[in-house]
Structure formats: C-alpha cells, structure tokens
Design a protein around this motif. Structure first.
Motif, PDB file in Angstrom:
ATOM      1  N   LEU A  81       0.822  -1.213   0.000  1.00  0.00           N
ATOM      2  CA  LEU A  81       0.000   0.000   0.000  1.00  0.00           C
ATOM      3  C   LEU A  81       0.858   1.265   0.000  1.00  0.00           C
ATOM      4  O   LEU A  81       0.487   2.269  -0.619  1.00  0.00           O
ATOM      5  N   SER A  82       2.006   1.219   0.665  1.00  0.00           N
ATOM      6  CA  SER A  82       2.897   2.388   0.679  1.00  0.00           C
ATOM      7  C   SER A  82       3.362   2.733  -0.728  1.00  0.00           C
ATOM      8  O   SER A  82       3.400   3.912  -1.122  1.00  0.00           O
ATOM      9  N   SER A  83       3.724   1.714  -1.487  1.00  0.00           N
ATOM     10  CA  SER A  83       4.148   1.918  -2.867  1.00  0.00           C
ATOM     11  C   SER A  83       3.029   2.544  -3.691  1.00  0.00           C
ATOM     12  O   SER A  83       3.260   3.452  -4.496  1.00  0.00           O
ATOM     13  N   PHE A  84       1.809   2.061  -3.471  1.00  0.00           N
ATOM     14  CA  PHE A  84       0.645   2.611  -4.163  1.00  0.00           C
ATOM     15  C   PHE A  84       0.402   4.064  -3.745  1.00  0.00           C
ATOM     16  O   PHE A  84       0.105   4.927  -4.580  1.00  0.00           O
ATOM     17  N   ASN A  85       0.560   4.348  -2.466  1.00  0.00           N
ATOM     18  CA  ASN A  85       0.378   5.716  -1.969  1.00  0.00           C
ATOM     19  C   ASN A  85       1.383   6.684  -2.591  1.00  0.00           C
ATOM     20  O   ASN A  85       1.031   7.808  -2.962  1.00  0.00           O
ATOM     21  N   TYR A  86       2.641   6.234  -2.688  1.00  0.00           N
ATOM     22  CA  TYR A  86       3.657   7.079  -3.318  1.00  0.00           C
ATOM     23  C   TYR A  86       3.307   7.341  -4.786  1.00  0.00           C
ATOM     24  O   TYR A  86       3.487   8.459  -5.291  1.00  0.00           O
ATOM     25  N   PHE A  87       2.831   6.316  -5.449  1.00  0.00           N
ATOM     26  CA  PHE A  87       2.425   6.472  -6.845  1.00  0.00           C
ATOM     27  C   PHE A  87       1.327   7.536  -6.957  1.00  0.00           C
ATOM     28  O   PHE A  87       1.367   8.396  -7.845  1.00  0.00           O
ATOM     29  N   ILE A  88       0.358   7.477  -6.058  1.00  0.00           N
ATOM     30  CA  ILE A  88      -0.750   8.444  -6.080  1.00  0.00           C
ATOM     31  C   ILE A  88      -0.231   9.858  -5.808  1.00  0.00           C
ATOM     32  O   ILE A  88      -0.627  10.818  -6.483  1.00  0.00           O
ATOM     33  N   ILE A  89       0.663   9.987  -4.839  1.00  0.00           N
ATOM     34  CA  ILE A  89       1.206  11.312  -4.497  1.00  0.00           C
ATOM     35  C   ILE A  89       1.925  11.935  -5.690  1.00  0.00           C
ATOM     36  O   ILE A  89       1.679  13.106  -6.048  1.00  0.00           O
TER      37      ILE A  89
END
Length: 336
Positions: A81-89
């Motif tokens: 999820l952290s990787s996905f969050n960074y992608f979104i940011i």
C-alpha cells in the motif's frame, strides 16, 4: 472486501454518468483552450478536461482501496500500500503541474525542471523504479548503469513524457495510442484491476474527444505518459518484460518524432522544448483528411507492436519502423 467485478461495474456506471453530464460539471470546464489561429486551429474554445477525467478515476480507485480491505496482490506495479500511496502522491504532483500549465502556460524550461525534480524524488523513495541494467534481445552483453542508473532512469521518464506530449496533436490520436498501450500492458498483467480502471477512464476521454467536447490537455498528457513510463519500468525491473528493446517498440514512433523535432529546432537555434507545427500530425494533416491522418498514425504506432506479438525479431522490427517513418516524413515533406 469489494469484488473486482463490482468495482468495475461501479466505475463503468460512474463514467457513464460523467459522460452524459459532462457539460454540466463545472470543474471540467475550469481550463479552456482558446483557438489563436497560429498554433491552435480548433473552431471553438475547448475544455482541457482529459487529465481531470483520468485523475478522477485514479483518485477514486485509490479511495476505494485505501478505505476498504481490498488486496493489492494482483497489482504487480505496487508491492504494498505504501508503494501505491507514493504512486498516487507523485501522480497528483504531475497532474497538478499539467493543470497549472494548462491554466497559466508555464515556460518550457521551468516545467522541465519541475518534472526532473519530481521524478528524482520519486526514484529516491521508490528504488524499484531505478533501472540498473539494460538488456537487449539481439545482444548478449548486458550493460550495467552503476552510478548512472538514477540519471538514466530519469532520462527514460523524461524522454517518453516529452515525446508523448509532442505526439498529442489531433483528436483521438493520444487517446487511442494510450488505449493501445494500456491494452498491451493488460495482456501482460491480465489480473490488474487498476489497468482496467485506467482503460475505462481513457475510453471515457476518447468518447468525449470524438464528440469534440474536450481535449487531453497538458494535465492529461503529462499524467498518462508518466503512468505508462512508470508501468513499463516496473514491468522491466520485475522481469515481466525481459528486454529493453521490447519497450522501444511501443514508444518508437513518438520517440522518432521527438528526435527529429529536437534536431530541427537545434539546427534552427531554437529551444528544443519550444512549440511549432512541424510534428508528424501537422505534416500529415496538410496533405490528408483528418480520418486518413489518424489512420496513418495509428497504423504506424501499431505496426511494431503487432510484429512483436507475431514474434518478429525486435531489431528487425525497429529498423523497419525507422525506415517506414523516415520514408513517410520524406514523402510528406516533399508534398508540402
């Protein structure tokens, strides 16, 4: 947990509602592209809402996953999820850069600098996006980038983002090209719900673009090209794509046009990032109808991708594509 089929159904429904109410949704009309009869020859002011449509779908997908217990196991581009969050940011930063550019027409050098810094910080946070090794299908020796790996990775992002931005010129061109690439990526990652959501959003934009109701805008051009670059690098670093020359097949036509335009502008002592009407679609539209121009461009970008699926040698495919592109430019330049 919400099932994938239910999520897809929700997105299809939401996008359908968006399409039939597009003219009533004020936020999609916040950036308007007005014709100036110099570079912009469309007949009426046009909303630059393509990026907003795609970003809205991405953000909604993130909200569904963040606030539910859905798993990212099938999303091979994000290890957690952290990787996905960074992608979104970082997708948000890229989108906002394009949105501001649509609104205020930023200087090319400033936009380029912000892109460089954004991608640098992304690579600093997500090391899975750093390309450490280049492998070719037609050459046995692998090239290790070592201390140049970060700079080379930034270069790869920037080349495709700028090539795609220059490739965005006439209705349906960038939308259909993006759809072709996303469908190809879906073939590699058939269980990725995120890819399917992106396809839905791009199809929504294509419909509105076909109806001459909106353009992609820099917000859309930067966002979709950033996402495609992100996906290809993740697929390559995860060995879903074995050789770097396979990626070239998907990006070669915009890349060739970028190189040609840069060379011409440098020879003419102009900023390589400046704007003109010397792009492939500009040259074609002077000699052919819109439909013929679009067909020629789509055949050109689909040709190397098709040969890849037919298992034709990548080097041969690249060489043939370069010859076809060069011959086409020479032919239409003489006609002009």
């Amino acid at each position: 947990m919400i099932s994938s089929n239910l999520i897809l159904t929700i997105f299809i429904f939401i996008n359908f509602i968006l399409l039939i109410n597009f003219s009533k949704i004020k936020i999609f009309h916040s950036n308007i592209d007005k014709p100036d009869k110099k570079r912009k020859f469309h007949s009426k002011p046009m909303p630059l809402a393509g990026g907003q449509i795609i970003f809205f779908n991405i953000l909604l997908f993130w909200i569904i996953y963040y606030f539910t217990d859905n798993s990212l196991d099938n999303e091979i581009f994000f290890k957690d999820l952290s990787s996905f969050n960074y992608f979104i940011i970082f997708s948000t930063i890229i989108f906002l850069l394009g949105f501001i550019d649509d609104k205020f027409n930023l200087k090319a050098n400033l936009k380029f600098l912000i892109l460089c810094l954004t991608i640098f910080f992304l690579l600093f946070i997500d090391k899975d996006l750093i390309i450490n090794e280049i492998k070719f299908s037609f050459y046995q020796t692998n090239y290790f980038m070592d201390e140049f790996s970060v700079f080379f990775s930034i270069f790869c992002f920037l080349v495709f983002i700028n090539a795609f931005n220059m490739f965005d010129g006439i209705n349906l061109q960038s939308g259909l090209y993006s759809l072709i690439i996303l469908l190809s990526i879906l073939f590699i990652a058939p269980n990725s719900l995120f890819i399917k959501i992106l396809i839905i959003s791009v199809v929504s934009f294509i419909y509105l673009n076909f109806k001459n109701k909106t353009f992609l805008g820099d917000s859309g051009s930067l966002l979709i090209s950033f996402i495609i670059s992100y996906f290809f690098i993740k697929l390559y670093n995860s060995n879903y794509i074995e050789y770097s020359d396979k990626i070239v097949l998907y990006m070669i036509v915009p890349g060739l046009d970028l190189i040609r335009l840069f060379v011409i502008r440098i020879i003419n002592k102009k900023n390589p990032l400046s704007s003109d009407r010397n792009h492939l679609h500009h040259l074609l539209i002077k000699n052919y109808t819109f439909n013929k121009t679009l067909i020629i461009i789509l055949l050109l970008v689909s040709f190397p991708i098709t040969l890849d699926y037919l298992k034709i040698d990548n080097l041969i495919t690249i060489l043939i594509t370069v010859i076809i592109y060069s011959s086409l430019i020479k032919f239409i330049s003489k006609a002009n």
